[in-house]
Each structure stands twice: as structure tokens, then as C-alpha cells.
Write a protein that holds these residues in place. Structure first.
Motif, PDB file in Angstrom:
ATOM      1  N   LYS A 156      12.263  -5.892   2.866  1.00  0.00           N
ATOM      2  CA  LYS A 156      12.147  -7.313   2.557  1.00  0.00           C
ATOM      3  C   LYS A 156      10.693  -7.780   2.555  1.00  0.00           C
ATOM      4  O   LYS A 156      10.407  -8.980   2.531  1.00  0.00           O
ATOM      5  CB  LYS A 156      12.989  -8.140   3.534  1.00  0.00           C
ATOM      6  N   SER A 157       9.752  -6.822   2.618  1.00  0.00           N
ATOM      7  CA  SER A 157       8.334  -7.209   2.593  1.00  0.00           C
ATOM      8  C   SER A 157       7.957  -7.784   1.221  1.00  0.00           C
ATOM      9  O   SER A 157       8.674  -7.595   0.238  1.00  0.00           O
ATOM     10  CB  SER A 157       7.452  -6.012   2.937  1.00  0.00           C
TER      11      SER A 157
ATOM     12  N   GLU B 111      10.871  -3.879   7.226  1.00  0.00           N
ATOM     13  CA  GLU B 111       9.576  -4.163   6.612  1.00  0.00           C
ATOM     14  C   GLU B 111       9.142  -2.966   5.779  1.00  0.00           C
ATOM     15  O   GLU B 111       9.778  -1.916   5.795  1.00  0.00           O
ATOM     16  CB  GLU B 111       8.552  -4.519   7.686  1.00  0.00           C
ATOM     17  N   CYS B 112       8.054  -3.128   5.088  1.00  0.00           N
ATOM     18  CA  CYS B 112       7.561  -2.213   4.047  1.00  0.00           C
ATOM     19  C   CYS B 112       7.861  -0.727   4.302  1.00  0.00           C
ATOM     20  O   CYS B 112       7.524  -0.184   5.332  1.00  0.00           O
ATOM     21  CB  CYS B 112       6.058  -2.392   3.875  1.00  0.00           C
ATOM     22  N   ILE B 113       8.506  -0.091   3.324  1.00  0.00           N
ATOM     23  CA  ILE B 113       8.782   1.342   3.418  1.00  0.00           C
ATOM     24  C   ILE B 113       7.819   2.159   2.548  1.00  0.00           C
ATOM     25  O   ILE B 113       8.019   3.348   2.328  1.00  0.00           O
ATOM     26  CB  ILE B 113      10.252   1.665   3.056  1.00  0.00           C
ATOM     27  N   GLY B 114       6.774   1.496   2.043  1.00  0.00           N
ATOM     28  CA  GLY B 114       5.691   2.227   1.378  1.00  0.00           C
ATOM     29  C   GLY B 114       6.026   2.777   0.009  1.00  0.00           C
ATOM     30  O   GLY B 114       5.451   3.772  -0.417  1.00  0.00           O
TER      31      GLY B 114
ATOM     32  N   ARG C 273       3.849   7.720   9.585  1.00  0.00           N
ATOM     33  CA  ARG C 273       4.827   6.653   9.802  1.00  0.00           C
ATOM     34  C   ARG C 273       6.250   7.172   9.580  1.00  0.00           C
ATOM     35  O   ARG C 273       6.487   8.042   8.738  1.00  0.00           O
ATOM     36  CB  ARG C 273       4.526   5.448   8.904  1.00  0.00           C
TER      37      ARG C 273
ATOM     38  N   GLU D  95       8.636   5.888   8.171  1.00  0.00           N
ATOM     39  CA  GLU D  95       9.226   5.543   6.873  1.00  0.00           C
ATOM     40  C   GLU D  95       8.970   6.624   5.823  1.00  0.00           C
ATOM     41  O   GLU D  95       9.468   6.536   4.708  1.00  0.00           O
ATOM     42  CB  GLU D  95       8.663   4.206   6.393  1.00  0.00           C
ATOM     43  N   TYR D  96       8.177   7.633   6.167  1.00  0.00           N
ATOM     44  CA  TYR D  96       7.907   8.734   5.233  1.00  0.00           C
ATOM     45  C   TYR D  96       8.505  10.058   5.733  1.00  0.00           C
ATOM     46  O   TYR D  96       7.811  11.086   5.736  1.00  0.00           O
ATOM     47  CB  TYR D  96       6.395   8.925   5.052  1.00  0.00           C
TER      48      TYR D  96
ATOM     49  N   ASN E 160       7.453 -15.598   3.599  1.00  0.00           N
ATOM     50  CA  ASN E 160       7.822 -14.184   3.750  1.00  0.00           C
ATOM     51  C   ASN E 160       6.748 -13.418   4.525  1.00  0.00           C
ATOM     52  O   ASN E 160       7.043 -12.609   5.408  1.00  0.00           O
ATOM     53  CB  ASN E 160       8.030 -13.567   2.362  1.00  0.00           C
TER      54      ASN E 160
ATOM     55  N   PHE F 124       6.899 -11.706   8.334  1.00  0.00           N
ATOM     56  CA  PHE F 124       6.507 -10.314   8.588  1.00  0.00           C
ATOM     57  C   PHE F 124       5.671 -10.207   9.865  1.00  0.00           C
ATOM     58  O   PHE F 124       5.916  -9.361  10.726  1.00  0.00           O
ATOM     59  CB  PHE F 124       5.732  -9.770   7.373  1.00  0.00           C
TER      60      PHE F 124
ATOM     61  N   THR G 188       0.841  -1.201   0.000  1.00  0.00           N
ATOM     62  CA  THR G 188       0.000   0.000   0.000  1.00  0.00           C
ATOM     63  C   THR G 188       0.872   1.244   0.000  1.00  0.00           C
ATOM     64  O   THR G 188       1.752   1.366   0.844  1.00  0.00           O
ATOM     65  CB  THR G 188      -0.856   0.073   1.287  1.00  0.00           C
ATOM     66  N   ASN G 189       0.657   2.131  -0.951  1.00  0.00           N
ATOM     67  CA  ASN G 189       1.323   3.435  -0.808  1.00  0.00           C
ATOM     68  C   ASN G 189       0.474   4.586  -1.344  1.00  0.00           C
ATOM     69  O   ASN G 189       0.974   5.607  -1.760  1.00  0.00           O
ATOM     70  CB  ASN G 189       2.740   3.441  -1.394  1.00  0.00           C
TER      71      ASN G 189
END
Lengths: 418, 169
Positions: free
Chosen positions: B90-91, B129-132, A123, A125-126, A331, A335, A88-89
Motif C-alpha cells: 500500500k506504499s 509497506e513497500c515490497i521493492g 530485507r 521482502e526479497y 498515504n 507510512f 526504490t528497487n
């Protein structure tokens, strides 16, 4: 097939920081209408039939009515921008290209239920979105759209950004609230629900970015307009994120009910290198894995569920014939083992057990009773886990077993001792 | 609770800077994550025990509360890390697009395994995990910058660019 760009209409066309640009494109009209008649907003949202776009699909007007109906000296609006679901992005696209539509949606929610403070939980990560959001907030405050006495009224609505620090679980609404409060992001027991007792125990509306970005145009153009798009049970458009083995990965906007095959072939352009599609994971890491024969499916919450898929946040991860499905399932469970917060036993222990079983299938040592146990533990987790993480994490493996039975081979002649 | 946090000596001037940040939020437990994120950038990308103690003292919150948050969130490390943190996603969406081969390329180019830091203190290699950025899979973040889609062959150039940045600095 042409996109229906309602949420994405401004993306790449306006300066995202500038409220003047946003207004020139028709923005902040919904907020003006909302301020002129705050009492009517929740009913309009109910009539619109808008459902949450973060994955759960809860009716937005109903959610807002709980907070509206709970008297309190302080109420909060939270935007869940902890877009952590692998695959999802879409929210990143909305926040980077049209942040004012998010602020307007939050401000309308605030006006509707009497909340004066909003948080965007972004988040970690952004980090590159922070300057855009901060500058846009400053711009909106200077122009009087948020802050004190918005649009010259006697209403206040402030927006503050709070950063996460890397935890998928904080996408859960109560875990996210714990995190804003500065604690470990562990989900709370419900009830009480956030609408009545949320952030710091105060009535709180928490909605996904895409959900809130839908609000301004619904208030401006009306519930009937919104209901004319999409399906009966899921009005409006949906942002779909296409990822995996697909020629045109990206975020696309279509009315709810668009066919998955259309998204795969016409929009996504099929698998690269002329490979055949083997499977699709629908609805993110915690969604169902379906086989390629199931591709003809209208994409809304009910149709997906009926067909054994998950709409979720609109994620479609395509998997071609060269990929080993057991490897993908491994995988995905890795997670969840990593991201389980550990608060409740079914999720903490269950994911680890699921992974052990999948390892057996991977190295060819699984027996008949391993398969039975895997299904039993997965089903148990779905009904007994505290939050959505543990309830949904068995879905990929259980759906893969159902849809690819020949890939989960057991040594059927040797029943185990235990 | 604190026994997992590495006990090392952080530079006094760095601790002073962190103390100044934390002092602004005395009694504001809700600002702990923000303070930790800022502190980590100042202190070799890690919250070591002395850093955690300064934050606890200046914010007037228990040390156990600070350590509790540090151990929960993936972005925090209790071990000192390199100047550039390479976080390879690595997601699943990156996984099916060959993330593992890119990780191997990073390991080979840097001469370290995942979780390790180069001896010059420049790079730490991690998976995450997921960085979007699933539309750009396979993707990697190096500090706040995103690269994707990247091939194993491109890894050497990316690393060379960062090494040059240091020389120019």
C-alpha cells in the motif's frame, strides 16, 4: 537518450551465480589490484569522489578512512541491502543480476581497512534473492575470490547473509546493526559513529549495495576515469528508479546530472493515457514533492537540493493530474506513522500529529492555525529527531505545502481557539 | 511483555522441529531473527507463546528478548495465519497505481477483510509497506511470490490457482 551502463553492464548478460561469467566480463580485476596494494585503496576511493548511493551521499573514501585508522582485532563490512524506501528497487536489480560485483566491492573494502568479515543485510521482502546470493557466494568461495586466503594471498574475507524481518527503520545504519545483533531495530545515539564503533562495538563500514557495486571498477579503472563521468561534486553514474504514473517504469542508469525532464519524457515516456504530469516525488517516500513546472533539474545531490528536491537513492515517483495530492501526502505520512520505531518522541508523536493535520485538510476542516502548527511541528521534527526517519518524514508534507499552496486550503476567517 | 502473544497449543511435533532449529544457535542471540523466520514457517505463520517459549529455552535467551523482537518486526505475527499470506503493498508508488482497488478485489473474492484469515485456513489477507517492486506497481506478494502489475480483474484467477495448488497437493 542512451543509458550509460557501468553498474548495469552485466545485468541480463551473464549467469549471475557464476564467478567465471563475471570474470569473463572483466570482473574481480579490481580485487586483484587491491590485494597487490591494499594501502592505496582508501586514497583511490577518496580521489574518485564516490559518494554513498543510499541517500545520504557521504564521501565513501572518508568513511573508509575512519575504519582504516581505528586499530581493532576485528572489523566488519556491512552491505545495506535493506532497500525499503518506497519507490526504490535498484539494489534488487543489482543483486539479482550481478551479485559478484557486490561481493568484489565488499572484499575490496575488507582488504582496504583490514576487515575479514562481511554481512549482507537483506530485507525480508526479497526472499527470492536468497538462493541467488547463497549460490553466488558458494561459487565465489570455491573460486577463491572470497573466503580464506583470497586469490592465494594471506588475506581472508567471508561473506554472510542476514535477513531482516520487515522494518523500514533498519535502513538506518545503526538500526541495521542492532538488527544483525538480533535486537529490535532501533537507531543508536551517535557518536560514536559506526566507522569507529559499529557492529558489536567494532569498527564497521556500512555502505549501500549500489555504492559497493561502484567500487570494483573504480579500483580497476582508476579515480580519474570515474571522475570523467557525472558532475564535479557527484562523479559517476546513478541508478534511477522511475515509478508511479509513467509509461516505462523501471531502473535506468545515467551519469549524475542527467536532467529530470529527460528521465520523465525520453526515458519514462511520459504519463500513461495522455494525462498531464502534476507532481513528482523525488528521493523516495521521505523526499520532496515538486510541481511539474520544476521538472528541468540536473539530477545530482547539490542541484536537487538547490532546487528544493532530493536526489536520495535516485527515486522518481511521477504523479499525474488525476491524483489528489493530499491523498498522496496522507498515504506517505501513514507510512511513517507505521514505520517510526518509537524510540524518540519527535518522530513517534510528530508523525501522528502530522497525520491528524492532513486529515483535516482532506475533509476540509483545517484552519489557519492548523497550517501554522503543521509547519511548526514538521520543522521541529527535522531538527530534533534521533535518526533520518524522523528528520526526513516531514519533507513530503512541507514541500507539498510549499509547491501546491492552493491544495492546502484553510478556513482563514476562523482562527481556532488553540 | 508476553500478554500480547496469543496463548495456544502448537502441535508437539512442530514444537520439536522448532526446538531443533533453535538448539543449533544456543547462546547466539544474533541468530534470533533467523530462527524466528524459520519457526514461523513451521508453525502456521505465527510465533505464538508456546513457540516463543521453546525458542527462548533452546537458545538460552530471555523470553522477553524473544517477544521484543517478535513485536517489532512486521513479518512476525502472534496470531495464527493462513497457509498463503497475501501481502498487498500500500506504499505510495502502488497507491497511485490503484492498489486500493486491488485490495478491495481480494476482500471480495476471499470474503474477508484485511487482517483476516479465510475459514478454510488457506489465505490471510494483509496490507504491507513497500515490497521493492515499484516498477511493477501495483504489486502483491503471496508468500515468496510476487505478482505485478495486477488489476482487480486478475485477482480471481490468482486465488483460483492457489486453491487448485492445494487440491493437487
Amino acid at each position: 537518450m542512451e543509458e550509460t551502463r557501468i553498474l548495469l553492464k552485466n545485468i541480463g548478460k551473464i549467469n549471475p551465480v557464476s564467478s567465471a561469467d563475471y570474470v569473463a566480463a572483466g570482473g574481480y580485476k579490481g580485487l586483484k589490484k587491491a590485494i597487490s596494494n591494499p594501502e592505496a585503496i582508501v586514497d583511490i576511493m577518496k580521489d574518485s569522489g564516490l559518494r554513498g548511493r543510499g541517500g545520504a551521499g557521504f564521501p565513501v573514501g572518508l568513511k573508509w578512512s575512519f575504519t582504516k585508522g581505528t586499530p581493532s582485532d576485528q572489523k566488519y563490512i556491512i552491505c545495506n541491502a535493506d532497500e525499503g524506501e518506497p519507490g526504490t528497487n535498484k539494489d534488487r536489480i543489482l543483486m539479482s543480476g550481478d551479485p559478484h560485483s557486490l561481493f568484489e566491492g565488499m572484499a575490496i573494502a575488507g582488504v582496504a581497512v583490514g576487515a575479514t568479515k562481511g554481512f549482507i543485510y537483506l530485507r525480508a521482502e526479497y526472499p527470492y534473492l536468497l538462493p541467488i546470493l547463497n549460490d553466488a557466494i558458494k561459487d565465489a568461495e570455491a573460486a577463491g575470490f572470497i573466503g580464506k586466503n583470497i586469490l592465494g594471498s594471506n588475506l581472508d574475507f567471508e561473506i554472510e547473509i542476514r535477513s531482516g524481518a520487515g522494518a523500514y527503520i533498519c535502513g538506518d545504519e545503526t538500526a541495521l546493526m542492532e538488527s544483525i545483533e538480533g535486537k529490535r531495530g532501533e537507531p543508536r545515539y551517535k557518536p560514536p559513529f559506526p566507522g569507529v564503533s559499529g557492529l558489536w562495538g567494532k569498527p564497521t563500514i556500512i555502505n549501500n549495495v549500489e555504492t559497493l557495486c561502484n567500487v570494483p571498477q573504480i579500483i580497476d579503472k582508476g579515480a580519474e576515469w570515474f571522475r570523467s563521468i557525472g558532475t564535479e561534486s557527484c562523479p559517476g553514474t546513478k541508478l534511477f528508479t522511475l515509478s508511479g504514473n509513467i509509461n516505462n517504469p523501471g531502473v535506468y542508469e545515467f551519469p549524475m546530472g542527467v536532467n529530470m525532464r529527460t528521465l520523465f519524457k525520453e526515458v519514462g515516456g511520459g504519463c500513461p493515457g495522455g494525462k498531464k504530469l502534476f507532481a513528482v516525488q523525488t528521493g523516495g517516500a521521505s523526499g520532496a514533492i515538486i510541481n511539474a513546472e520544476m521538472l528541468d533539474m540536473p539530477m545530482d545531490i547539490e542541484c536537487c537540493a538547490k532546487a528544493g528536491a532530493v536526489l536520495g537513492a535516485g527515486d522518481l515517483m511521477f504523479i499525474d493530474e488525476s491524483i489528489n495530492i493530499i491523498d498522496v501526502v496522507e498515504n506517505l505520512i501513514e507510512f511513517f506513522v507505521e514505520e517510526s520505531c518509537g524510540k524518540c518522541t519527535p518522530c513517534r508523536e510528530g508523525n501522528t500529529r502530522l497525520l491528524e493535520f492532513v486529515h483535516k485538510f482532506k475533509d476540509g476542516t483545517a484552519r489557519e492555525d492548523d497550517l501554522e502548527r503543521l509547519i511548526e511541528i514538521g520543522s521541529f521534527m527535522q531538527v530534533s529527531s534521533l535518526c533520518g526517519l524522523g528528520q526526513a518524514s516531514p519533507v513530503p508534507v512541507l514541500s507539498a505545502i510549499k509547491n501546491f499552496p492552493d491544495k492546502f486550503i484553510v478556513k482563514s476567517d476562523e482562527r481556532g481557539q488553540n | 511483555m508476553t500478554e500480547n502473544i496469543s496463548n495456544c497449543c502448537t502441535d508437539r511435533t512442530v514444537l520439536d522441529k522448532i526446538a531443533a532449529v533453535a538448539r543449533n544457535w544456543k547462546g547466539r542471540k544474533d541468530m534470533l531473527i533467523e530462527v524466528l523466520l524459520q519457526a514461523q514457517k513451521l508453525a502456521d505463520n505465527a510465533i505464538t507463546e508456546d513457540v516463543a517459549e521453546v525458542i527462548a529455552k533452546e537458545m538460552s535467551i530471555p523470553l522477553s528478548t524473544v517477544c521484543n523482537a517478535v513485536s517489532f518486526y512486521a513479518m512476525f505475527s502472534t496470531e495464527k495465519r493462513g497457509k498463503y499470506i497475501i501481502r498487498m503493498c500500500k506504499s505510495a508508488p502502488c497507491h497511485v497505481k490503484g492498489a486500493e482497488d486491488v485490495i478491495k478485489a481480494f476482500e471480495k473474492v476471499l470474503g474477508i477483510s484485511c487482517g483476516e484469515t479465510t475459514s478454510d485456513g488457506l489465505f490471510t489477507l494483509e496490507t504491507c509497506e513497500c515490497i521493492g517492486v515499484c516498477d511493477r506497481a501495483p504489486a502483491v506478494m503471496i508468500n515468496d511470490e510476487v505478482y505485478g502489475p495486477i488489476t482487480p480483474e486478475e485477482v480471481i484467477n490468482i486465488i483460483t490457482n492457489y486453491r487448485q495448488r492445494r487440491e493437487e497437493a
